[in-house]
Design an enzyme around this catalytic site. Sequence first.
Site, PDB file in Angstrom:
ATOM      1  N   GLY A  20       0.932  -1.113  -0.149  1.00 49.32           N
ATOM      2  CA  GLY A  20       0.146   0.051   0.143  1.00 49.32           C
ATOM      3  C   GLY A  20       0.859   1.330  -0.162  1.00 49.32           C
ATOM      4  O   GLY A  20       2.194   1.268   0.068  1.00 49.32           O
ATOM      5  N   GLY A  63       2.238   5.511   4.328  1.00 46.63           N
ATOM      6  CA  GLY A  63       1.076   6.318   5.297  1.00 46.63           C
ATOM      7  C   GLY A  63      -0.282   5.754   5.225  1.00 46.63           C
ATOM      8  O   GLY A  63      -1.324   5.883   6.004  1.00 46.63           O
ATOM      9  N   ALA A  64      -0.343   4.459   4.526  1.00 47.40           N
ATOM     10  CA  ALA A  64      -1.831   3.772   4.356  1.00 47.40           C
ATOM     11  C   ALA A  64      -1.995   3.013   5.745  1.00 47.40           C
ATOM     12  O   ALA A  64      -3.024   2.851   6.088  1.00 47.40           O
ATOM     13  CB  ALA A  64      -1.621   2.759   3.208  1.00 47.40           C
ATOM     14  N   GLY A  65      -0.928   2.707   6.553  1.00 44.74           N
ATOM     15  CA  GLY A  65      -0.996   1.894   7.641  1.00 44.74           C
ATOM     16  C   GLY A  65      -0.395   0.292   7.689  1.00 44.74           C
ATOM     17  O   GLY A  65      -0.822  -0.285   8.551  1.00 44.74           O
ATOM     18  N   LYS A  66       0.368   0.145   6.756  1.00 45.80           N
ATOM     19  CA  LYS A  66       1.089  -1.017   6.689  1.00 45.80           C
ATOM     20  C   LYS A  66       2.109  -1.440   8.082  1.00 45.80           C
ATOM     21  O   LYS A  66       1.911  -2.506   8.870  1.00 45.80           O
ATOM     22  CB  LYS A  66       2.190  -1.295   5.674  1.00 45.80           C
ATOM     23  N   SER A  93       6.019  -2.004  -2.201  1.00 49.36           N
ATOM     24  CA  SER A  93       5.727  -2.891  -3.263  1.00 49.36           C
ATOM     25  C   SER A  93       4.668  -2.341  -4.362  1.00 49.36           C
ATOM     26  O   SER A  93       3.643  -3.071  -4.430  1.00 49.36           O
ATOM     27  CB  SER A  93       5.516  -4.228  -2.944  1.00 49.36           C
TER      28      SER A  93
END
Length: 184
Positions: free
Chosen positions: A12, A15-18, A86
């Site tokens: 993702g 900043g998406a939360g991975k 990725s």
Amino acid sequence: MQHGGVTVWFTGLSGAGKTTITQAVAAQLVAQGCRVEILDGDIVRENLTKGLGFSKADRDENIRRIGFVSQLLSRNGVIVLVSAISPYRDVREAVRQKIGSFVEVFVNAPLATCEERDVKGLYKKARSGEIKQFTGISDPYEPPLNPEVECRTDLETLDESVGKVFAALEELGYLPKASQAVAI
Ligand code: ADP
């Protein structure tokens, strides 16, 4: 807890939360006695893939190396949690084919949300041109077409996102079902 080896691949935008979800999942797995390793993109780039840049060739090489280590660990019974942007679908698919026991988690929040969070201040630098080839701004991101899990982190809580990952691992047979886990 009895469990199978598997690579859980979180992809993702920045900043998406991975990282947040990966750490929460890892903490819960460790608390349950599982063997866990985290491969975090930022840390990997300081070690295993130090020196690689952000061209497609270098990003792909970064992912292939993470995939190689993940394969070694997961075939020895470790639950590997990979947290890496990725951005390219083809190399994610190649890694999936190679590893076999692979669960893809699409950590999805709109670009606007990620940019508003700007956890590391990178979007600001990408917008000003200070950082080039920044995923989502000046470099592509190809979302997964058929991820095993999708976490919409702008719409759900961290607990909900974590719950989805556990549900998938149970459903796919890598973890015992929650009801059995209590009995073990
Ligand atoms: P990434 O690793 O994808 O770059 P981070 O985990 O570092 O992203 O940052 C994500 C940010 O979004 C954190 O500040 C986190 O607290 C916040 N956030 C809000 N809701 C969620 C959620 N449901 N899941 C994960 N992170 C969330």
